[in-house]
Design an enzyme around this catalytic site. Structure first.
Site, short mmCIF file in Angstrom:
data_model
loop_
_atom_site.label_atom_id
_atom_site.label_comp_id
_atom_site.label_asym_id
_atom_site.label_seq_id
_atom_site.Cartn_x
_atom_site.Cartn_y
_atom_site.Cartn_z
N LYS A 1 0.83 -1.21 0.00
CA LYS A 1 0.00 0.00 0.00
C LYS A 1 0.86 1.26 0.00
CE LYS A 1 -3.03 2.59 3.17
NZ LYS A 1 -2.07 3.55 3.70
N ASN A 2 1.82 1.34 0.91
CA ASN A 2 2.60 2.56 1.05
C ASN A 2 3.49 2.82 -0.16
OD1 ASN A 2 1.42 3.09 3.52
ND2 ASN A 2 3.06 2.15 4.70
N MET B 1 6.32 7.54 17.48
CA MET B 1 6.08 8.44 16.36
C MET B 1 4.68 9.06 16.33
SD MET B 1 8.27 6.33 13.51
CE MET B 1 8.09 7.51 12.18
N ASP C 1 -5.57 8.17 8.64
CA ASP C 1 -5.77 7.63 9.99
C ASP C 1 -5.74 8.71 11.05
OD1 ASP C 1 -5.99 4.98 9.21
OD2 ASP C 1 -3.83 4.68 9.23
N ASP D 1 3.98 0.82 11.91
CA ASP D 1 2.71 0.21 11.48
C ASP D 1 2.49 -1.18 12.06
OD1 ASP D 1 1.90 2.38 10.06
OD2 ASP D 1 2.55 1.64 8.11
N ARG E 1 -4.74 10.53 2.62
CA ARG E 1 -3.47 11.08 3.07
C ARG E 1 -2.43 11.08 1.94
NH1 ARG E 1 -1.29 14.11 7.08
NH2 ARG E 1 0.95 13.87 7.06
#
Length: 436
Positions: free
Chosen positions: A22-23, A342, A121, A320, A97
């Protein structure tokens, strides 16, 4: 609003293949705006966030053709810049995002890029300063409408420069990098993110004609070129999904094989799960998790103190997967301190695990101590709501290991990051039903 009904307590068995990352997809798809030539991308995950970005590219005038499952071609030879100033764009851009990463390519190629304050998110503050400070250093003029929460950058010509990033932001690095490849002269980005997905973007851009060196390090040197051409690219498997399936296998005492994982790009993920006592076996490019019928025991540090697992920029452990680590620890032997550095809101889902019977002490917004049950007391089924993608999957894993039937609401959050997760889990024996 969709709902999952999960009957827990069943062992799973079989193999599961991770989806495309996904990223990585969010970065790579934005990069198609850098060239008027054809770009073909394979192994694109069929998930909400990625599909939203593809739809946004279509509205920008990019010609998109689906070639097969997970394979698309893109051609940005007639980009509609007027869409960027429309009310429709202000709505579309807020829903994702990753839409922030269209700004760099648009600025580099067309001299202007706009974006509404993007969503995503609700896991705490996720500043955009790194993105825009980098673009300003390349020569862009920055504008912001506080009333509309609308950002813009414009430049007649970008010029290369040296910059030291305040934080090793993955999306920030990607945005600045995509702008710098068409800037005049040389750009040096120090404290750059160096995740495998960012490396993939660099490799793709170099195939398109960019001149990027230092790939894989935290110092990228970019010699600007006049234009980029087309290419073909294949996504890596999603490392977050791979970690999720490792945790699922351990929690449900299941024997699972995770296929085609690209081992060399997993970094600390296998070793971190091994610290929880989970057996992670490498079989070629697959991961085999045997059934942990006797449970798994958390290691301690050499001096005997409690193990701490924390996140950090790559090559550190990815943030994540900390929610997965936390859930898996609830049934381990021993205790672990999970330190989420983070994001300050990412651990707030633990109250739902406590409701299920987990022994967790939330020390503050960033730290939680987990005392494992060692399966002497199983988690209890309950009704819960998914707050974000990763917490949602963590609750799903907890429900699959729990006694009784659980309900998870707001599963649209899970669908944002996991492709057909209910169908894929049923294929390995999970009792899960989607109710609309």
């Amino acid at each position: 609003m969709g709902t999952f009904k999960i009957e827990g307590g069943h062992q799973l068995k079989g193999s599961i293949q991770p989806q495309g990352a996904k990223n990585e997809a969010l970065q790579i798809l934005c990069a198609v705006l850098l060239t008027p030539e054809l770009v073909t991308i394979n192994n694109i995950p069929d998930i909400v966030d990625v599909n939203k970005l593809i739809a946004l590219l279509r509205k920008l005038g990019v010609k998109v053709e689906k070639l097969g499952k997970g394979s698309y071609s893109f051609q940005a030879d007639e980009v509609n810049l007027k869409y960027l100033e429309s009310d429709e764009f202000k709505i579309d851009g807020r829903g994702l995002r990753g839409s922030i990463m269209i700004v760099g390519p648009l600025l580099a190629r067309f001299g202007k890029g706009y974006i509404p304050k993007p969503g995503g998110d609700k896991i705490g503050r996720r500043r955009l300063d790194t993105h825009f400070e980098g673009l300003i250093k390349l020569g862009a003029k920055f504008g912001y409408s506080k009333e509309e929460q609308f950002y813009g950058v414009e430049a007649k010509k970008l010029k290369g420069t040296y910059m030291l990033l305040e934080e090793a932001s993955v999306t920030g690095t990607a945005n600045i990098l995509m702008a710098a490849v068409l800037a005049e002269g040389q750009t040096t980005i120090y404290n750059a993110a160096c995740e495998p997905y960012l490396q993939q973007l660099c490799k793709m851009l170099n195939r398109m004609g960019a001149k990027i060196s230092g790939v894989g390090s935290n110092m990228l040197i970019i010699d600007g070129v006049d234009s980029l051409g087309g290419t073909e690219h294949r996504m890596l498997p999603d490392m977050i999904e791979i970690g999720s399936w490792i945790g699922l296998a351990a929690m449900t005492k299941s024997e699972l094989t995770i296929t085609n994982v690209s081992w060399n790009d997993l970094g600390l993920i296998p070793e971190t799960f091994r610290k929880l006592g989970i057996t992670v076996e490498r079989q070629g490019d697959d991961i085999h998790i045997p059934a942990h019928t006797d449970g798994y025991e958390i290691q301690s540090f050499i001096d005997g103190s409690i193990l701490t697992i924390s996140d950090a920029p790559w090559p550190g452990f990815t943030p994540d997967l900390l929610s997965i680590i936390l859930v898996v620890a609830t049934q381990a032997r021993g205790s672990v301190l999970v330190h989420q550095k983070m994001f300050e809101s990412r651990l707030f889902f633990v109250d739902k695990l406590i409701d299920m019977g987990a022994k967790i002490i939330l020390c503050d917004p960033h730290r939680a101590t987990v005392i494992g049950h060692d399966y002497k007391s199983t988690l209890k089924a309950t009704t819960m709501t998914s707050p974000d993608i990763r917490a949602g999957v963590s609750l799903l894993i907890a429900a699959l290991s729990a006694k009784g039937t659980s309900t998870i609401q707001n599963i649209e959050q899970i669908d944002r990051g996991y492709e057909n997760i209910d169908e894929r889990l049923r294929a390995i024996g999970a009792h899960i039903e989607r109710v609309d």
